[in-house]
Scaffold this motif. Structure first.
Motif, short mmCIF file in Angstrom:
data_model
loop_
_atom_site.label_atom_id
_atom_site.label_comp_id
_atom_site.label_asym_id
_atom_site.label_seq_id
_atom_site.Cartn_x
_atom_site.Cartn_y
_atom_site.Cartn_z
N GLY A 76 67.95 19.03 -22.73
CA GLY A 76 67.28 20.27 -22.12
C GLY A 76 67.45 21.31 -22.75
O GLY A 76 67.48 21.33 -24.08
N PRO A 77 67.53 22.64 -22.35
CA PRO A 77 67.58 23.57 -23.21
C PRO A 77 69.18 23.84 -23.98
O PRO A 77 69.81 23.50 -23.44
N PHE A 78 69.06 24.37 -24.88
CA PHE A 78 70.22 24.90 -25.64
C PHE A 78 70.81 26.07 -24.92
O PHE A 78 70.17 27.15 -24.62
N LEU A 79 72.22 25.89 -24.66
CA LEU A 79 72.71 26.96 -23.71
C LEU A 79 72.59 28.48 -24.62
O LEU A 79 72.49 28.42 -25.89
N THR A 80 72.67 29.53 -23.96
CA THR A 80 72.47 30.81 -24.37
C THR A 80 73.79 31.41 -24.92
O THR A 80 74.92 31.11 -24.33
N LEU A 81 73.57 32.36 -25.81
CA LEU A 81 74.83 32.93 -26.31
C LEU A 81 74.59 34.42 -25.97
O LEU A 81 75.74 35.20 -25.92
N SER A 82 73.53 34.73 -25.86
CA SER A 82 73.08 36.37 -25.44
C SER A 82 73.25 36.38 -23.98
O SER A 82 72.75 35.70 -23.18
N PRO A 83 73.72 37.85 -23.47
CA PRO A 83 73.64 37.94 -22.12
C PRO A 83 72.10 38.11 -21.59
O PRO A 83 71.55 38.59 -22.48
N ASP A 84 71.88 37.52 -20.52
CA ASP A 84 70.64 37.70 -20.02
C ASP A 84 70.57 37.80 -18.41
O ASP A 84 70.96 37.00 -17.73
N PRO A 85 70.11 38.90 -18.10
CA PRO A 85 70.24 39.30 -16.47
C PRO A 85 69.22 38.49 -15.88
O PRO A 85 69.47 38.32 -14.52
N ARG A 86 68.35 38.13 -16.22
CA ARG A 86 67.59 37.13 -15.46
C ARG A 86 68.06 36.14 -15.06
O ARG A 86 67.84 35.23 -13.91
N TRP A 87 68.75 35.13 -16.06
CA TRP A 87 69.32 33.66 -15.63
C TRP A 87 71.09 34.02 -15.63
O TRP A 87 71.44 33.00 -15.14
N GLY A 88 71.30 35.05 -15.67
CA GLY A 88 72.90 35.24 -15.18
C GLY A 88 73.88 34.29 -16.11
O GLY A 88 73.59 34.09 -17.32
N ASN A 89 74.53 33.39 -15.48
CA ASN A 89 75.49 32.68 -16.22
C ASN A 89 74.84 31.23 -16.14
O ASN A 89 75.61 30.32 -16.62
N THR A 90 73.78 30.91 -15.55
CA THR A 90 73.32 29.58 -15.29
C THR A 90 73.20 28.87 -16.69
O THR A 90 73.45 27.50 -16.69
N TYR A 91 72.77 29.61 -17.76
CA TYR A 91 72.55 28.74 -19.31
C TYR A 91 73.33 29.21 -19.99
O TYR A 91 73.20 29.14 -21.26
N SER A 92 74.45 30.09 -19.82
CA SER A 92 75.37 30.65 -20.78
C SER A 92 76.49 29.57 -21.31
O SER A 92 77.12 28.96 -20.45
N ALA A 93 76.57 29.38 -22.59
CA ALA A 93 77.56 28.42 -23.02
C ALA A 93 79.14 28.79 -22.92
O ALA A 93 79.82 27.92 -22.37
N LEU A 94 79.30 30.31 -22.88
CA LEU A 94 80.64 30.64 -22.34
C LEU A 94 80.88 30.44 -20.94
O LEU A 94 81.83 29.98 -20.59
N SER A 95 80.12 30.65 -20.02
CA SER A 95 80.23 30.53 -18.51
C SER A 95 80.30 29.07 -18.25
O SER A 95 81.05 28.52 -17.24
#
Length: 148
Positions: free
Chosen positions: A63-82
């Motif tokens: 699926g999608p590659f997890l994000t490294l940049s903070p994003d208010p729209r998705w919050g922590n849903t796709y955050s690699a750190l979270s």
């Protein structure tokens, strides 16, 4: 077969910055593979096409590659750190998620025995780790179209 990238989280690409990448490396205490850094710098939150990979006796899709940049729209849903923080009590030390699957499972870097680039493993919903590829380059090269 070469990999193309399909938009998933955003309509426009949102590249991960060198600062985002450095923050992830520092948090995890690792040096990320160079080719992953290049991919995530251009394609975070996107899905590779083709996207099917072999795991165990079957297959799954990236699926999608997890994000490294903070994003208010998705919050922590796709955050690699979270995601790592959420699952670290189930993961061995040295295993870090970088992409999700449509079924809510994860592809992870496995640094436990890495002398070079980490192996790629698949984390099931039961937190079982299954081998997928010897490194990130081999993962990308092994992706195929399930309809072919």
């Amino acid at each position: 077969m070469s990999v193309r990238w399909k938009k998933y989280l955003w309509q426009e690409p949102l590249p991960a910055t060198p600062r985002d990448i450095a923050r992830l490396e520092q948090a995890w205490g690792v040096v990320l593979p160079e080719n992953y850094k290049q991919v995530i710098a251009a394609h975070q939150g996107m899905v590779p096409i083709p996207s099917t990979f072999r795991v165990g006796r079957g297959s799954d899709s990236v699926g999608p590659f997890l994000t490294l940049s903070p994003d208010p729209r998705w919050g922590n849903t796709y955050s690699a750190l979270s995601i790592h923080e959420e699952f670290k009590s189930f993961l061995p030390e040295g295993v870090y998620p970088f992409a999700t699957t449509p079924g809510g499972e994860y592809l992870c870097f496995d640094y436990r025995d890495a002398t070079g680039d980490p192996r790629i493993v698949f984390m099931t919903v039961e937190a079982t780790l299954l081998p997928v590829a010897e490194d990130f380059t081999h993962l990308l090269r092994s992706l195929y179209d399930s309809e072919a």
